[in-house]
Motif scaffolding. Structure first.
Motif, short mmCIF file in Angstrom:
data_model
loop_
_atom_site.label_atom_id
_atom_site.label_comp_id
_atom_site.label_asym_id
_atom_site.label_seq_id
_atom_site.Cartn_x
_atom_site.Cartn_y
_atom_site.Cartn_z
N ALA A 7 0.84 -1.20 0.00
CA ALA A 7 0.00 0.00 0.00
C ALA A 7 0.87 1.25 0.00
N LEU A 8 1.96 1.24 0.76
CA LEU A 8 2.86 2.38 0.81
C LEU A 8 3.55 2.59 -0.54
N VAL A 9 3.98 1.50 -1.17
CA VAL A 9 4.63 1.59 -2.48
C VAL A 9 3.65 2.14 -3.51
N ILE A 10 2.45 1.63 -3.54
CA ILE A 10 1.44 2.10 -4.50
C ILE A 10 1.12 3.57 -4.26
N PHE A 11 0.95 3.95 -3.00
CA PHE A 11 0.65 5.33 -2.66
C PHE A 11 1.78 6.25 -3.12
N THR A 12 3.03 5.83 -2.90
CA THR A 12 4.18 6.63 -3.31
C THR A 12 4.25 6.77 -4.82
N LEU A 13 4.04 5.68 -5.54
CA LEU A 13 4.10 5.74 -7.00
C LEU A 13 2.99 6.61 -7.58
N GLY A 15 1.48 9.06 -6.09
CA GLY A 15 1.81 10.44 -5.76
C GLY A 15 2.89 11.01 -6.64
N ALA A 16 3.87 10.18 -6.99
CA ALA A 16 4.97 10.65 -7.83
C ALA A 16 4.51 10.92 -9.26
N PHE A 17 3.61 10.12 -9.79
CA PHE A 17 3.18 10.28 -11.18
C PHE A 17 2.05 11.27 -11.36
N THR A 18 1.35 11.61 -10.31
CA THR A 18 0.24 12.55 -10.44
C THR A 18 0.58 13.94 -9.94
N HIS A 19 1.82 14.14 -9.48
CA HIS A 19 2.23 15.45 -8.99
C HIS A 19 2.30 16.42 -10.16
N ALA A 20 1.46 17.42 -10.14
CA ALA A 20 1.39 18.39 -11.23
C ALA A 20 2.52 19.40 -11.10
N GLN A 21 3.06 19.80 -12.24
CA GLN A 21 4.09 20.82 -12.25
C GLN A 21 3.44 22.16 -11.90
N PRO A 22 4.05 22.92 -11.00
CA PRO A 22 3.44 24.20 -10.63
C PRO A 22 3.42 25.15 -11.83
N SER A 23 2.35 25.89 -11.93
CA SER A 23 2.23 26.82 -13.05
C SER A 23 2.95 28.12 -12.70
N LEU A 24 3.33 28.84 -13.73
CA LEU A 24 3.99 30.13 -13.54
C LEU A 24 2.93 31.21 -13.41
N PRO A 25 3.30 32.34 -12.83
CA PRO A 25 2.33 33.44 -12.72
C PRO A 25 1.84 33.89 -14.09
N SER A 26 0.65 34.43 -14.13
CA SER A 26 0.05 34.85 -15.40
C SER A 26 0.80 36.02 -16.03
N SER A 27 1.65 36.71 -15.27
CA SER A 27 2.41 37.83 -15.82
C SER A 27 3.57 37.38 -16.70
N PHE A 28 3.93 36.09 -16.66
CA PHE A 28 5.01 35.59 -17.50
C PHE A 28 4.54 35.52 -18.95
N GLN A 29 5.44 35.81 -19.86
CA GLN A 29 5.13 35.80 -21.29
C GLN A 29 5.96 34.73 -21.98
N VAL A 30 5.46 34.19 -23.07
CA VAL A 30 6.17 33.18 -23.85
C VAL A 30 6.21 33.59 -25.32
N LYS A 31 7.26 33.16 -25.99
CA LYS A 31 7.39 33.49 -27.41
C LYS A 31 8.33 32.48 -28.06
N THR A 32 8.07 32.13 -29.30
CA THR A 32 8.98 31.31 -30.08
C THR A 32 9.61 32.20 -31.13
N ILE A 33 10.94 32.25 -31.11
CA ILE A 33 11.69 33.07 -32.06
C ILE A 33 12.18 32.15 -33.17
N HIS A 34 11.91 32.51 -34.41
CA HIS A 34 12.34 31.73 -35.57
C HIS A 34 13.58 32.40 -36.15
N SER A 35 14.72 31.73 -36.07
CA SER A 35 15.96 32.30 -36.58
C SER A 35 16.06 32.09 -38.09
#
Length: 70
Positions: A7-13, A15-35
């Motif tokens: 049960a501990l092993v299953i719970f740990t696994l 938890g490890a696979f469902t841990h969501a990556q924290p999102s960045l604040p909405s003030s952050f901007q993204v862009k793809t630059i094409h060289s």
């Protein structure tokens, strides 16, 4: 005892696979630059304070980075 261990092993696994990556604040901007050479460079910026540049990829060793890696 074995059931508790399993049960501990299953719970740990789960938890490890469902841990969501924290999102960045909405003030952050993204862009793809094409060289002109055909490279697509993904950049993300935002926040306040001193500038921090994070580089990853091919330049994994100092000798490949040239003067910026010294």
């Amino acid at each position: 005892m074995i059931r508790r261990f399993l049960a501990l092993v299953i719970f740990t696994l789960v938890g490890a696979f469902t841990h969501a990556q924290p999102s960045l604040p909405s003030s952050f901007q993204v862009k793809t630059i094409h060289s002109p050479e055909g490279a697509d460079i993904f950049v993300r910026w935002g926040g306040i304070g001193p500038v921090v540049v994070l580089i990853h990829g091919y330049a994994e060793k100092q000798r490949f980075m040239g003067p910026s890696g010294r």
